[in-house]
Design an enzyme around this catalytic site. Structure first.
Site, PDB file in Angstrom:
ATOM      1  N   PRO A  10       0.794  -1.222   0.000  1.00  0.00           N
ATOM      2  CA  PRO A  10       0.000   0.000   0.000  1.00  0.00           C
ATOM      3  C   PRO A  10       0.829   1.277   0.000  1.00  0.00           C
ATOM      4  O   PRO A  10       1.842   1.374   0.697  1.00  0.00           O
ATOM      5  CB  PRO A  10      -0.840  -0.107   1.281  1.00  0.00           C
ATOM      6  N   ASN A  11       0.366   2.200  -0.810  1.00  0.00           N
ATOM      7  CA  ASN A  11       0.888   3.561  -0.916  1.00  0.00           C
ATOM      8  C   ASN A  11       2.248   3.657  -1.599  1.00  0.00           C
ATOM      9  O   ASN A  11       2.735   4.761  -1.835  1.00  0.00           O
ATOM     10  CB  ASN A  11       0.925   4.250   0.454  1.00  0.00           C
ATOM     11  N   ARG A  18       4.982  10.963  -2.262  1.00  0.00           N
ATOM     12  CA  ARG A  18       4.612  10.764  -0.861  1.00  0.00           C
ATOM     13  C   ARG A  18       5.824  10.932   0.050  1.00  0.00           C
ATOM     14  O   ARG A  18       6.833  10.252  -0.106  1.00  0.00           O
ATOM     15  CB  ARG A  18       4.055   9.346  -0.710  1.00  0.00           C
ATOM     16  N   TYR A  23      11.116   8.992   1.717  1.00  0.00           N
ATOM     17  CA  TYR A  23      11.180   8.016   0.629  1.00  0.00           C
ATOM     18  C   TYR A  23      11.878   8.522  -0.626  1.00  0.00           C
ATOM     19  O   TYR A  23      12.025   7.773  -1.582  1.00  0.00           O
ATOM     20  CB  TYR A  23       9.762   7.552   0.271  1.00  0.00           C
ATOM     21  N   HIS A  80       3.407  -4.434   9.649  1.00  0.00           N
ATOM     22  CA  HIS A  80       3.198  -4.303  11.084  1.00  0.00           C
ATOM     23  C   HIS A  80       1.828  -4.797  11.540  1.00  0.00           C
ATOM     24  O   HIS A  80       1.530  -4.771  12.729  1.00  0.00           O
ATOM     25  CB  HIS A  80       3.365  -2.839  11.488  1.00  0.00           C
ATOM     26  N   GLU A  98      12.244  -9.417   2.820  1.00  0.00           N
ATOM     27  CA  GLU A  98      11.461  -8.256   3.243  1.00  0.00           C
ATOM     28  C   GLU A  98      12.310  -6.998   3.044  1.00  0.00           C
ATOM     29  O   GLU A  98      13.464  -6.947   3.467  1.00  0.00           O
ATOM     30  CB  GLU A  98      11.097  -8.411   4.723  1.00  0.00           C
ATOM     31  N   HIS A 100      12.413  -2.600   3.103  1.00  0.00           N
ATOM     32  CA  HIS A 100      11.843  -1.304   3.472  1.00  0.00           C
ATOM     33  C   HIS A 100      12.816  -0.217   3.045  1.00  0.00           C
ATOM     34  O   HIS A 100      14.030  -0.384   3.165  1.00  0.00           O
ATOM     35  CB  HIS A 100      11.574  -1.216   4.973  1.00  0.00           C
ATOM     36  N   ARG A 107      11.905   5.319  12.955  1.00  0.00           N
ATOM     37  CA  ARG A 107      10.524   5.754  12.741  1.00  0.00           C
ATOM     38  C   ARG A 107       9.712   5.538  14.018  1.00  0.00           C
ATOM     39  O   ARG A 107      10.256   5.255  15.085  1.00  0.00           O
ATOM     40  CB  ARG A 107       9.919   4.943  11.570  1.00  0.00           C
TER      41      ARG A 107
END
Length: 143
Positions: A10-11, A18, A23, A80, A98, A100, A107
């Site tokens: 998502p997003n 964004r 990012y 999460h 995974e 990120h 964060r």
């Protein structure tokens, strides 16, 4: 030829727009085109999927069994919250890394818990978009 599949959650379709302070300013499709052109990946086919829906990500993980050599997954906020995505990763034999973009430990506290890390082959985060490249490279290393 090896095949690696990148799945963004998502997003992540809004990368470049964004929260650029977190990012960056680069659109993911522009980054992906550069990644595919790198000489180091000349023998790797890189497929890409993005979906904002948890169920569709689960369906995609199921459908990739035996169709790709590895999966790079940035599940975004589902990292999460989603036991469903965690269970989907456990249910397939295709290895999942995974990914990120940001450093989760810099964060919010709730982002430090991942339901995916315990069921993934590995986790790479905090290197910006380069995290994806590092994930692909990790599939090229001998076991």
């Amino acid at each position: 030829m090896n095949k690696i599949t990148i799945i963004n959650g998502p997003n992540l379709n809004l990368l470049g727009k964004r929260e650029p302070e977190l990012y960056g300013n680069e659109n993911f499709l522009d980054y992906l085109n550069k990644l595919r052109k790198k000489e180091i990946f000349s023998n790797i086919k890189i497929d890409y999927h993005q979906n904002n829906s948890e169920g569709k990500i689960i369906d995609l993980l199921h459908s990739l069994e035996f169709k790709t050599n590895g999966i790079i997954l940035n599940a975004g906020a589902y990292t999460h919250t989603s036991l469903g995505i965690s269970d989907a990763i456990k249910s397939i034999s295709t290895p999942v890394i995974e990914i990120h973009i940001s450093n989760l430990y810099l964060r919010e506290t709730f982002r430090r818990k991942s339901f995916l890390s315990p069921v993934c082959k590995g986790t790479i985060f905090g290197f910006g978009l380069k995290s994806y490249e590092l994930g692909i490279i990790s599939f090229c290393l001998p076991d």
